[in-house]
Design an enzyme around this catalytic site. Structure first.
Site, PDB file in Angstrom:
ATOM      1  N   GLY A  23       0.624  -1.009   0.159  1.00  0.00           N
ATOM      2  CA  GLY A  23      -0.024  -0.412  -0.192  1.00  0.00           C
ATOM      3  C   GLY A  23       0.934   1.239  -0.148  1.00  0.00           C
ATOM      4  N   GLY A  54      -0.546   4.868  -1.217  1.00  0.00           N
ATOM      5  CA  GLY A  54      -1.811   4.799  -0.477  1.00  0.00           C
ATOM      6  C   GLY A  54      -0.898   6.206   0.810  1.00  0.00           C
ATOM      7  N   ASP A  62      -0.571   6.470   4.139  1.00  0.00           N
ATOM      8  CA  ASP A  62      -0.425   6.527   5.111  1.00  0.00           C
ATOM      9  C   ASP A  62       1.478   5.902   4.432  1.00  0.00           C
ATOM     10  N   LEU A 117      -2.366  -7.514  -2.774  1.00  0.00           N
ATOM     11  CA  LEU A 117      -2.406  -8.896  -1.725  1.00  0.00           C
ATOM     12  C   LEU A 117      -3.273 -10.299  -2.099  1.00  0.00           C
ATOM     13  N   ALA A 150      -4.881  -2.092   1.539  1.00  0.00           N
ATOM     14  CA  ALA A 150      -6.670  -3.056   2.239  1.00  0.00           C
ATOM     15  C   ALA A 150      -7.554  -2.233   0.830  1.00  0.00           C
ATOM     16  N   GLN A 151      -8.608  -2.577   0.831  1.00  0.00           N
ATOM     17  CA  GLN A 151      -9.705  -2.368  -0.104  1.00  0.00           C
ATOM     18  C   GLN A 151      -9.719  -1.199   1.571  1.00  0.00           C
ATOM     19  N   THR A 201      -8.017  -1.180  12.688  1.00  0.00           N
ATOM     20  CA  THR A 201      -8.465   0.167  12.555  1.00  0.00           C
ATOM     21  C   THR A 201      -9.674   0.100  13.766  1.00  0.00           C
ATOM     22  N   GLU A 231     -12.703   0.652  13.291  1.00  0.00           N
ATOM     23  CA  GLU A 231     -13.518  -0.088  12.422  1.00  0.00           C
ATOM     24  C   GLU A 231     -14.341  -0.562  13.033  1.00  0.00           C
ATOM     25  N   TYR A 281     -16.118  -4.259   5.728  1.00  0.00           N
ATOM     26  CA  TYR A 281     -14.428  -3.731   5.776  1.00  0.00           C
ATOM     27  C   TYR A 281     -14.066  -4.198   6.767  1.00  0.00           C
ATOM     28  N   LYS A 316     -11.210  -6.309   8.482  1.00  0.00           N
ATOM     29  CA  LYS A 316     -10.359  -6.240   9.221  1.00  0.00           C
ATOM     30  C   LYS A 316      -9.961  -7.175  10.691  1.00  0.00           C
ATOM     31  N   ARG A 361      -5.492  12.500   1.802  1.00  0.00           N
ATOM     32  CA  ARG A 361      -6.465  11.038   2.244  1.00  0.00           C
ATOM     33  C   ARG A 361      -6.839  11.941   0.526  1.00  0.00           C
TER      34      ARG A 361
HETATM   35  P1  NAP Z   1      -5.404   4.272   0.524  1.00  0.00           P
HETATM   36  O1  NAP Z   1      -4.932   6.111   0.708  1.00  0.00           O
HETATM   37  O2  NAP Z   1      -6.493   3.798   0.339  1.00  0.00           O
HETATM   38  O3  NAP Z   1      -4.214   3.612   0.297  1.00  0.00           O
HETATM   39  C1  NAP Z   1      -4.503   1.815   0.422  1.00  0.00           C
HETATM   40  C2  NAP Z   1      -2.964   1.025  -0.392  1.00  0.00           C
HETATM   41  O4  NAP Z   1      -3.959  -0.367  -0.918  1.00  0.00           O
HETATM   42  C3  NAP Z   1      -3.604   1.994  -1.912  1.00  0.00           C
HETATM   43  O5  NAP Z   1      -1.710   1.929  -2.237  1.00  0.00           O
HETATM   44  C4  NAP Z   1      -3.548   1.183  -2.722  1.00  0.00           C
HETATM   45  O6  NAP Z   1      -3.365   0.656  -3.290  1.00  0.00           O
HETATM   46  C5  NAP Z   1      -3.177  -0.924  -1.706  1.00  0.00           C
HETATM   47  N1  NAP Z   1      -4.616  -2.019  -2.247  1.00  0.00           N
HETATM   48  C6  NAP Z   1      -5.305  -1.373  -2.006  1.00  0.00           C
HETATM   49  N2  NAP Z   1      -6.136  -2.937  -2.619  1.00  0.00           N
HETATM   50  C7  NAP Z   1      -4.476  -3.838  -2.787  1.00  0.00           C
HETATM   51  C8  NAP Z   1      -4.622  -5.081  -3.270  1.00  0.00           C
HETATM   52  N3  NAP Z   1      -5.194  -6.150  -3.786  1.00  0.00           N
HETATM   53  N4  NAP Z   1      -3.394  -5.353  -3.785  1.00  0.00           N
HETATM   54  C9  NAP Z   1      -2.348  -4.829  -3.338  1.00  0.00           C
HETATM   55  N5  NAP Z   1      -2.434  -3.140  -2.837  1.00  0.00           N
HETATM   56  C10 NAP Z   1      -3.325  -2.706  -3.160  1.00  0.00           C
HETATM   57  O7  NAP Z   1      -5.758   3.674   2.802  1.00  0.00           O
HETATM   58  P2  NAP Z   1      -4.429   4.853   3.650  1.00  0.00           P
HETATM   59  O8  NAP Z   1      -5.816   6.194   4.819  1.00  0.00           O
HETATM   60  O9  NAP Z   1      -3.420   4.759   3.334  1.00  0.00           O
HETATM   61  O10 NAP Z   1      -4.299   2.871   4.543  1.00  0.00           O
HETATM   62  C11 NAP Z   1      -3.662   2.132   5.335  1.00  0.00           C
HETATM   63  C12 NAP Z   1      -3.727   1.503   5.870  1.00  0.00           C
HETATM   64  O11 NAP Z   1      -4.700   1.442   8.024  1.00  0.00           O
HETATM   65  C13 NAP Z   1      -5.228   0.474   4.996  1.00  0.00           C
HETATM   66  O12 NAP Z   1      -5.565  -1.123   5.396  1.00  0.00           O
HETATM   67  C14 NAP Z   1      -6.721   1.049   6.264  1.00  0.00           C
HETATM   68  O13 NAP Z   1      -7.531   0.109   5.990  1.00  0.00           O
HETATM   69  C15 NAP Z   1      -5.557   1.003   6.925  1.00  0.00           C
HETATM   70  N6  NAP Z   1      -6.402   1.966   8.123  1.00  0.00           N
HETATM   71  C16 NAP Z   1      -6.283   3.406   7.822  1.00  0.00           C
HETATM   72  C17 NAP Z   1      -6.966   4.083   8.204  1.00  0.00           C
HETATM   73  C18 NAP Z   1      -7.352   5.671   7.592  1.00  0.00           C
HETATM   74  O14 NAP Z   1      -8.073   7.101   8.456  1.00  0.00           O
HETATM   75  N7  NAP Z   1      -6.132   6.343   6.879  1.00  0.00           N
HETATM   76  C19 NAP Z   1      -7.862   4.338   9.927  1.00  0.00           C
HETATM   77  C20 NAP Z   1      -7.478   2.913  10.385  1.00  0.00           C
HETATM   78  C21 NAP Z   1      -6.874   1.820   9.489  1.00  0.00           C
HETATM   79  P3  NAP Z   1      -3.284   1.095  -5.311  1.00  0.00           P
HETATM   80  O15 NAP Z   1      -3.027   2.798  -5.084  1.00  0.00           O
HETATM   81  O16 NAP Z   1      -3.172   0.635  -6.247  1.00  0.00           O
HETATM   82  O17 NAP Z   1      -4.845   1.777  -5.266  1.00  0.00           O
HETATM   83  N1  GDD Z   2     -17.337   9.056   2.606  1.00  0.00           N
HETATM   84  C1  GDD Z   2     -18.281   9.164   2.970  1.00  0.00           C
HETATM   85  N2  GDD Z   2     -19.001  10.530   2.268  1.00  0.00           N
HETATM   86  N3  GDD Z   2     -19.051   9.759   4.347  1.00  0.00           N
HETATM   87  C2  GDD Z   2     -19.589  10.485   5.032  1.00  0.00           C
HETATM   88  C3  GDD Z   2     -20.445  11.306   4.045  1.00  0.00           C
HETATM   89  C4  GDD Z   2     -19.810  11.338   3.159  1.00  0.00           C
HETATM   90  O1  GDD Z   2     -20.598  12.356   1.458  1.00  0.00           O
HETATM   91  N4  GDD Z   2     -20.956  11.548   4.510  1.00  0.00           N
HETATM   92  C5  GDD Z   2     -21.471  11.460   5.894  1.00  0.00           C
HETATM   93  N5  GDD Z   2     -20.223  11.054   5.580  1.00  0.00           N
HETATM   94  C6  GDD Z   2     -19.808  10.064   7.117  1.00  0.00           C
HETATM   95  C7  GDD Z   2     -19.975   7.973   6.700  1.00  0.00           C
HETATM   96  O2  GDD Z   2     -21.458   7.780   6.826  1.00  0.00           O
HETATM   97  C8  GDD Z   2     -19.577   7.494   7.723  1.00  0.00           C
HETATM   98  O3  GDD Z   2     -19.628   8.351   8.944  1.00  0.00           O
HETATM   99  C9  GDD Z   2     -17.798   9.116   7.930  1.00  0.00           C
HETATM  100  O4  GDD Z   2     -18.467  10.442   7.144  1.00  0.00           O
HETATM  101  C10 GDD Z   2     -16.646   9.501   7.718  1.00  0.00           C
HETATM  102  O5  GDD Z   2     -16.352   8.439   6.579  1.00  0.00           O
HETATM  103  P1  GDD Z   2     -15.740   8.016   5.621  1.00  0.00           P
HETATM  104  O6  GDD Z   2     -14.658   9.776   5.256  1.00  0.00           O
HETATM  105  O7  GDD Z   2     -15.709   7.609   4.300  1.00  0.00           O
HETATM  106  O8  GDD Z   2     -14.497   7.525   7.002  1.00  0.00           O
HETATM  107  P2  GDD Z   2     -14.723   5.899   7.542  1.00  0.00           P
HETATM  108  O9  GDD Z   2     -15.098   6.198   8.974  1.00  0.00           O
HETATM  109  O10 GDD Z   2     -15.826   4.880   7.167  1.00  0.00           O
HETATM  110  O11 GDD Z   2     -13.206   5.073   7.059  1.00  0.00           O
HETATM  111  C11 GDD Z   2     -12.284   5.456   7.290  1.00  0.00           C
HETATM  112  O12 GDD Z   2     -11.281   5.074   8.803  1.00  0.00           O
HETATM  113  C12 GDD Z   2     -11.503   4.077   9.129  1.00  0.00           C
HETATM  114  C13 GDD Z   2     -11.174   3.781  10.310  1.00  0.00           C
HETATM  115  O13 GDD Z   2     -12.140   4.045  11.464  1.00  0.00           O
HETATM  116  C14 GDD Z   2     -11.593   4.640   6.565  1.00  0.00           C
HETATM  117  O14 GDD Z   2     -10.114   5.068   5.807  1.00  0.00           O
HETATM  118  C15 GDD Z   2     -11.051   3.098   6.966  1.00  0.00           C
HETATM  119  O15 GDD Z   2      -9.619   2.701   6.338  1.00  0.00           O
HETATM  120  C16 GDD Z   2     -11.016   2.977   8.083  1.00  0.00           C
HETATM  121  O16 GDD Z   2     -10.304   1.919   8.677  1.00  0.00           O
END
Ligand code: NAP
Ligand code: GDD
Length: 337
Positions: free
Chosen positions: A8, A11, A13, A59, A82-83, A125, A127, A149, A153, A184
């Protein structure tokens, strides 16, 4: 020189972690999916794309993972791939299970077999807490995932702790609460808000159309969180840690913080799907609601207790949600200038 592999890496991170590890003197390798137009824009934005070694990686492909690990002899392996978009996981639940769940087992079983000395980080996460069973949420709070999701996880989390306990592997899970940045993904709510508000500040008349404004999230800055990932792998014993700010904010308040950073004065009116926000300075409607963006099951409240990480790792979040909203809104505004 230590050698790390980041899944990843393209992405949010992955880019910040690459930058951080390079600054620490690591040789950084990462996995990139083969797509029609390779997407290394985040690595480019941080100026590190030429300093990392990229490998074709998916993956869902066990032999691909095996060869990467066999040929690399990595000291540290960060599984960030991850997806990652919760909303999509209802459309592709089997894919989410395979990549976010079974994919973790593919890595762990390869490490166990041919590279047991490699230290492993799993991107768990908040989540996983879903319908929260305790407030605030800590490492001991029971999981109750609310999306495909989150369910996948939870498997990734428990298979990591299981391999740690079964095979004495240095495998740690970071239970990270939401963390954001100007890098982001555009579909996540914070970036969707800051990009659209920046366009409005530049003259657009299109409001941001959102779903549930009442959900609460514990939002921090991604640049802080990757430091915590690294710190986990430097401990003598592997363990699981929550990384969070300890503050929670509604989507509505995030909109307000971002709008104020762009010199708007949001005034809220109406309820439910009829709620709107208008910029009192210009009279422009800036927020509308549509049922389209509501989820089949919602995570209403996330707020993390980061005290274990603070004590054991010396880790703290340095950016609060108001600063974060301002940083993102101003970056999007400047990108359009
Ligand atoms: P992101 O920006 O969506 O990046 C996800 C990465 O995973 C991208 O590089 C994507 O590649 C790659 N990927 C997706 N499917 C894949 C596959 N089948 N095989 C190999 N690579 C694949 O996510 P992020 O925000 O950096 O998050 C990083 C990790 O932390 C994720 O596992 C996410 O679930 C977890 N997480 C994130 C948060 C948050 O708030 N950001 C919080 C808790 C946990 P492409 O560029 O090709 O799409
Ligand atoms: N995406 C999105 N779009 N979310 C919305 C919208 C909209 O138009 N309107 C309201 N929301 C609300 C969602 O219903 C959710 O409650 C909140 O905004 C945050 O949504 P996201 O920003 O899509 O993030 P997430 O909390 O579902 O997931 C992210 O955080 C997780 C950690 O708690 C992702 O980064 C996950 O990969 C990560 O695990």
């Amino acid at each position: 020189m230590k050698k790390a592999f980041i899944t990843g890496i393209t992405g949010q991170d992955g880019a910040y972690l690459s930058q951080f590890l390079l600054e620490k003197g690591y040789e950084v390798h990462g996995g990139v999916r083969r797509i029609s137009q390779p997407e290394t824009v985040r690595l480019e934005q941080l100026g590190v794309e030429k300093d990392v070694h990229l490998h074709e990686f998916d993956l869902s492909e066990g032999n691909n993972i095996f060869r990467i690990i066999r040929d690399g002899e990595y000291d540290e392996f960060y599984n960030l791939a991850a997806q990652s978009f919760v909303g999509s996981s209802w459309d592709q639940p089997i894919y989410a299970a395979d990549v976010n769940g079974v994919g973790v087992a593919r890595i762990l079983d390869t490490l166990r077999t041919i590279s047991p000395h490699t230290r492993f980080y799993q991107a768990s996460t908040s989540e996983m807490y879903g319908l929260v069973q305790e407030v605030p949420q800590s490492e001991t709070t029971r999981f109750y995932p609310r999306s495909p999701y989150g369910v996948a996880k939870v498997y990734g989390h428990y298979i990591t702790t299981n391999y740690r306990e079964s095979f004495d592997m240095h495998a740690s899970c970071g239970i990270l609460f939401n963390h954001e940045s100007p890098l982001r993904g555009k579909e996540f709510v914070t970036r969707k808000i800051t990009m659209a508000l920046a366009k409005i500040a530049h003259g657009s008349d299109d409001p941001v159309v959102l779903g549930n404004l009442n959900a609460k999230r514990d939002w921090g800055f991604a640049g802080d969180y990757v430091k915590g990932m690294w710190a986990m792998l430097q401990q003598d014993q592997a363990d699981d840690y929550v990384l969070a700010t300890g503050e929670t904010t509604t989507i509505r308040d995030f909109v307000t913080f971002a709008a104020e950073a762009l010199d708007m004065k949001p005034e809220w009116d109406g309820e439910g799907i009829n709620e709107v926000a208008v910029d009192a300075n210009t009279g422009k409607r800036i927020i509308e609601i549509s049922e389209k963006f509501f989820r089949p099951a919602e995570v209403d409240l996330l707020i993390g207790d980061p005290s274990k990480a603070q004590k054991a790792l010396g880790w703290t979040a340095s950016v609060d949600v108001r600063e974060l909203a301002s940083m993102m809104a101003k970056a999007d505004y400047d990108n359009l200038s």
